[in-house]
Scaffold this active site. Structure first.
Site, mmCIF file in Angstrom:
data_model
loop_
_atom_site.group_PDB
_atom_site.id
_atom_site.type_symbol
_atom_site.label_atom_id
_atom_site.label_comp_id
_atom_site.label_asym_id
_atom_site.label_seq_id
_atom_site.Cartn_x
_atom_site.Cartn_y
_atom_site.Cartn_z
ATOM 1 N N PHE A 12 1.561 -3.426 4.520
ATOM 2 C CA PHE A 12 1.936 -4.737 5.037
ATOM 3 C C PHE A 12 3.460 -4.842 5.016
ATOM 4 O O PHE A 12 4.141 -4.271 4.164
ATOM 5 C CB PHE A 12 1.373 -5.844 4.135
ATOM 6 C CG PHE A 12 -0.021 -6.290 4.501
ATOM 7 C CD1 PHE A 12 -0.827 -5.543 5.335
ATOM 8 C CD2 PHE A 12 -0.529 -7.467 3.985
ATOM 9 C CE1 PHE A 12 -2.105 -5.963 5.669
ATOM 10 C CE2 PHE A 12 -1.802 -7.909 4.306
ATOM 11 C CZ PHE A 12 -2.602 -7.153 5.153
ATOM 12 N N CYS A 42 0.802 -1.223 0.000
ATOM 13 C CA CYS A 42 0.000 0.000 0.000
ATOM 14 C C CYS A 42 0.840 1.282 0.000
ATOM 15 O O CYS A 42 0.280 2.375 -0.071
ATOM 16 C CB CYS A 42 -0.948 0.003 1.192
ATOM 17 S SG CYS A 42 -1.951 -1.494 1.282
ATOM 18 N N GLU A 69 -1.687 5.197 13.347
ATOM 19 C CA GLU A 69 -1.308 6.370 12.551
ATOM 20 C C GLU A 69 -1.451 7.640 13.369
ATOM 21 O O GLU A 69 -0.584 8.529 13.315
ATOM 22 C CB GLU A 69 -2.170 6.468 11.292
ATOM 23 C CG GLU A 69 -1.807 7.691 10.455
ATOM 24 C CD GLU A 69 -2.627 7.847 9.189
ATOM 25 O OE1 GLU A 69 -2.191 8.597 8.286
ATOM 26 O OE2 GLU A 69 -3.709 7.237 9.099
ATOM 27 N N LYS A 101 -9.679 7.558 1.536
ATOM 28 C CA LYS A 101 -10.186 6.187 1.413
ATOM 29 C C LYS A 101 -11.640 6.066 1.837
ATOM 30 O O LYS A 101 -12.322 5.103 1.464
ATOM 31 C CB LYS A 101 -9.318 5.242 2.239
ATOM 32 C CG LYS A 101 -7.883 5.072 1.739
ATOM 33 C CD LYS A 101 -7.108 4.108 2.611
ATOM 34 C CE LYS A 101 -5.669 3.916 2.117
ATOM 35 N NZ LYS A 101 -4.825 5.101 2.393
ATOM 36 N N HIS A 150 -3.280 7.874 5.962
ATOM 37 C CA HIS A 150 -3.442 6.520 5.443
ATOM 38 C C HIS A 150 -4.871 6.056 5.710
ATOM 39 O O HIS A 150 -5.480 5.416 4.854
ATOM 40 C CB HIS A 150 -2.419 5.589 6.091
ATOM 41 C CG HIS A 150 -2.371 4.229 5.485
ATOM 42 N ND1 HIS A 150 -2.123 4.021 4.142
ATOM 43 C CD2 HIS A 150 -2.554 2.997 6.025
ATOM 44 C CE1 HIS A 150 -2.149 2.722 3.885
ATOM 45 N NE2 HIS A 150 -2.415 2.074 5.015
ATOM 46 N N HIS A 190 -9.789 1.868 -0.496
ATOM 47 C CA HIS A 190 -8.343 1.673 -0.391
ATOM 48 C C HIS A 190 -7.832 1.157 -1.726
ATOM 49 O O HIS A 190 -8.125 0.033 -2.127
ATOM 50 C CB HIS A 190 -8.054 0.669 0.722
ATOM 51 C CG HIS A 190 -6.613 0.596 1.118
ATOM 52 N ND1 HIS A 190 -5.576 1.048 0.321
ATOM 53 C CD2 HIS A 190 -6.009 0.117 2.249
ATOM 54 C CE1 HIS A 190 -4.442 0.857 0.921
ATOM 55 N NE2 HIS A 190 -4.665 0.283 2.097
#
Length: 802
Positions: free
Chosen positions: A417, A188, A332, A353, A321, A358
């Protein structure tokens, strides 16, 4: 204005934007709908997700076809949506760039750059995995057995659309861009990392303009995967809200054109924003969950602010994010507080998002576009669906409505990830700021090597295999294969090993070896850069195959984290504690060379003290089917071709750091260059002009005359269509008659993404065994005509220069 020169603080501006999302085609369309708080997340209409009939997402309905036809030359009929989206967004960005592309031999124009001064940096999480999914379902429909050990996909040529590099090379070919072409896969954070690498290409003088961005399609794998780790919401995501319960997936692409400021000014190109700084880091914490206090993300945010020459109170807005999952949003928020201190209480942190979903590898580019247009209009976009404040988050999310906000700069966060973090800071055109202190110039040296390839379990055994010119090969349905015979997990702690696939084990094992050889312990300023051409295809197949017949409940949450291309880099960071900048390059058979170049740039820019630079690939059933289907590696065309499995890691360090540790370098990496033939997917220039440009540019950067070279370690692997052009290009260099030409892949096999590391390991060991101690040139090339060449100097040169 076209001179190739290095300028560590060369200003980088953005001249144009392009996008396609669930909000439609166009960056302006995206912005107007986002600033209006419009949610485009809805029940899926065109993509069927068997077993999840109520799946929702930011789906792109009835997208247009791109102008560039990448299918017909390959004899294919079914388009890959991730490639289509990238091309569509790029068409808009290139049309508005205010800077043209000059074909070879065309007369100069003030509003255009030669093709070789233009490059591409493309990021994706899943790249062409949708094409692989369709191939599997076609195999099932045809009555062929689908089995993880023996997939039976036959010669489905649509598997050619799966590798990420092919999308990058389609972009290069569509617009005739012949400079550096990079493919980045850090899940991502992919397109944010692509932008960072593009900045370094321009600052190093290897390009004056770069087409940059990312693309991802909605895929069954993504839905089944996020479902398996219980991260999907049944309603549109509600980032930062107390009642948030998961993320929403989306599809799309964002592209932008980055240009050196002086080049844009000379061309009269529009300037929509400036890239002020970026930061990258690794959590080194968990494969899917962020560090709960946001420690790694905070380092990336602080680095971005520091390199922009700003203070925390200068950041009024961050496009977050903001996935909508409980852990990610809280982590975050903690990261922003840790990075900004008291100034965090005044920052607006909102999530795009919440409206388009996403977009995985495209998120960084699309969200940057929103932040940039917010800067233009002095407007903080909202977080849609926000219902109630959560003390675990606690920052201002601009709930549900856009807000006027005076701002000179804005930041954009992307976390992934594997613990790969990125933050980029953008400024309005002409933003004045104090220049940050330049990083001290330093040479880059090799201080350690780790090897697992074929029967070789260390660099000495590799040299013995090379010297003996023997490699055991097995026959597999027309392919000749050389697999790693040593257990790569033997020296990895059992608790860590259980979470890894074979690719991760290979990368960790050779990184351990290399660290030990360098006498180095990993820490927060040691980075990880991995090059992999095939990626985690065994994990992707192991995860996806059971869902085809058993539905989404058969998707394993233990396997899913390893389906992202940067999982191996994340495992290296977690097991060994390397928490500096991390990235994963996927430039096909040039991936290892691209990784070496990226590591070199990060070190030269002062982003790390040392980098573990690994090239690694495993031979999975998916990969073998793709190689057979390509038709290039079997029969008379591939009778001399040996496909190998392996991992090789080099420790690269700044020379001053190595000297302070009392370490004698093995070699000095003196310079590199990347070029592209720009002829399309799986096509080379038969004359070898692209690879010749790469070699000459690398030599120029290293300050080496071709006649000084004592050896050239070629990319030749036994494929006439690619070996011939390279041979012709090397012939034109004007080498000393005594200069040796080596073809290590012809002897030991082609280890795909580890090819450049293989040549480097052998070149270094050759010096130790009495080879003439002069500079050597090493080539790495993808099968689609992307070439990276780099120059190694003997360690005596490094000691002299130190």
């Amino acid at each position: 204005m076209h001179e190739n020169h290095s300028a560590p603080h060369r200003r980088i501006v953005i001249t144009s934007l392009g996008a396609i999302t669930a909000h439609g085609v166009g960056a302006e369309e995206l912005w107007q709908r986002v600033r209006g708080g419009e949610v485009a997340i809805a029940p899926l209409r065109e993509l069927a997700i068997p077993g999840l009939p109520m799946a929702i997402g930011g789906e792109i309905l009835d997208p247009p076809r791109p102008k560039y036809d990448y299918l017909t030359p390959l004899g294919l009929t079914d388009p890959e949506p991730a490639v289509d989206y990238a091309l569509i967004a790029a068409e808009e960005a290139m049309a508005g760039a205010g800077l043209g592309v000059l074909e070879d031999g065309a007369p100069p124009r003030p509003d255009a750059l030669p093709a070789h001064r233009w490059g591409v940096a493309f990021g994706s999480c899943n790249s062409g995995i949708r094409s692989a999914e369709k191939a599997v379902r076609r195999a099932v429909a045809a009555g062929r057995a689908v089995d993880v050990a023996e997939l039976g996909l036959g010669d489905d040529r649509h598997l050619l659309l799966v590798p990420p590099q092919f999308c990058a090379e389609a972009l290069s070919a569509a617009f005739g861009l012949k400079g550096p072409v990079l493919s980045v896969n850090t899940a991502c954070a992919s397109s944010a990392h692509a932008l960072a690498h593009a900045v370094e290409q321009i600052r190093a003088g290897r390009a004056d303009a770069m087409l940059v961005g990312g693309s991802d399609a909605l895929t069954e794998t993504a839905y089944y995967g996020f479902n398996s780790v219980e991260s999907l919401s049944s309603r549109p995501a509600r980032p930062y809200s107390r009642d948030r319960d998961g993320l929403s997936l989306g599809a799309g692409a964002g592209m932008m054109v980055l240009v050196a400021a002086e080049v844009a000014a000379a061309a009269g190109a529009p300037i929509v924003a400036e890239v002020l700084g970026y930061g990258m880091s690794a959590d080194g914490y968990h494969a899917t969950a962020p560090h709960p206090q946001g420690a790694g993300a905070a380092r990336a945010i602080r680095s971005a602010i520091d390199t922009a020459g700003l203070a925390p109170e200068d950041i009024p807005y961050i496009n977050g994010h903001g996935t909508g999952t409980p852990k990610n949003d809280a982590a975050e928020s903690n990261a922003v507080r840790a990075a900004l201190g008291e100034a965090a209480q005044q920052v607006v942190l909102s999530s795009t998002k919440s409206m388009v979903g996403h977009l995985l590898g495209a998120a960084g580019a699309v969200e940057a576009i929103v932040a940039i247009l917010g800067l233009r209009d002095q407007m903080a976009p909202p977080t849609a669906g926000y219902a109630e404040r959560d003390p675990a988050c606690g920052l201002d999310p601009a709930p549900n409505e856009a807000r006027e906000l005076s701002m000179r700069v804005a930041a954009s966060n992307n976390f992934a990830f594997g613990g790969a973090n990125a933050c980029v800071v953008y400024g309005r055109p002409g933003t004045a700021r104090p220049a940050p202190e330049p990083a001290p110039a330093d040479e880059i040296v090799v201080t350690g090597i780790g090897v697992l390839m074929g029967a070789a379990a260390d660099v000495d055994q590799l040299w013995a295999a090379w010297s003996g010119s023997t490699t055991e090969a097995e026959q597999h349905k027309g392919l000749r294969l050389a697999r790693v015979t040593t257990d790569p997990g033997a020296e990895i702690p059992a608790k860590s090993r259980r979470r890894m696939d074979r690719l991760g084990q290979l990368a960790v094992a050779t990184s351990q070896q290399a660290l030990a050889a360098a006498g180095l312990t990993a820490h927060d300023t040691v980075g990880v850069v991995v090059g992999t051409g095939v990626g985690p295809m065994s994990s992707i197949s192991r995860f996806f195959e059971p869902t085809v017949t058993g539905g989404p409940t058969q998707g394993s949450p233990a396997i899913f984290p390893n389906t992202v291309f940067n999982a191996a880099a994340g495992q290296v960071a977690m097991v060994l504690g390397a928490k500096g900048p991390t990235s994963t390059l996927t430039s096909g058979h040039a991936a290892g060379a691209a990784a070496l170049g990226t590591a070199y740039d990060l070190l030269r820019a002062g982003r790390a003290e040392a980098v573990l630079c690994t090239g690694a690939d495993e031979l999975s059933p998916y990969a073998l089917d793709a190689y057979r289907g390509a038709g290039l590696f079997t029969g008379r065309h591939g009778r001399d071709y040996l496909l190998a499995e392996g991992s090789i890691t080099l420790v690269l360090e700044r020379a001053a750091v190595a000297r302070d540790r009392g370490v004698t370098p093995l070699a000095m990496l003196a310079g590199y260059a990347t070029t592209c033939d720009a002829l399309g997917i799986a096509r080379w220039d038969p004359r070898g002009h692209g690879i010749e440009r790469a070699m000459r540019a690398a030599l120029a950067e290293a300050g080496v005359d071709p006649a000084e070279l004592t050896a050239v370690w070629t990319a030749a692997s036994g494929l006439p269509t690619v070996d011939g052009p390279e041979r012709r290009a090397v012939d034109r260099l004007g080498l000393n008659p005594n200069c040796a030409r080596h073809e290590p892949k012809r002897v030991l096999g082609d280890p795909v993404g580890a090819g450049a590391q293989l040549a480097a390991a052998l070149a270094v060991t050759a010096w130790q065994h009495g080879a003439e101690p002069g500079p050597v040139l090493i080539n790495g090339s993808s099968l689609g005509g992307t070439h990276t060449s780099f120059v190694l100097r003997h360690p005596s040169a490094a000691l002299t220069r130190s």
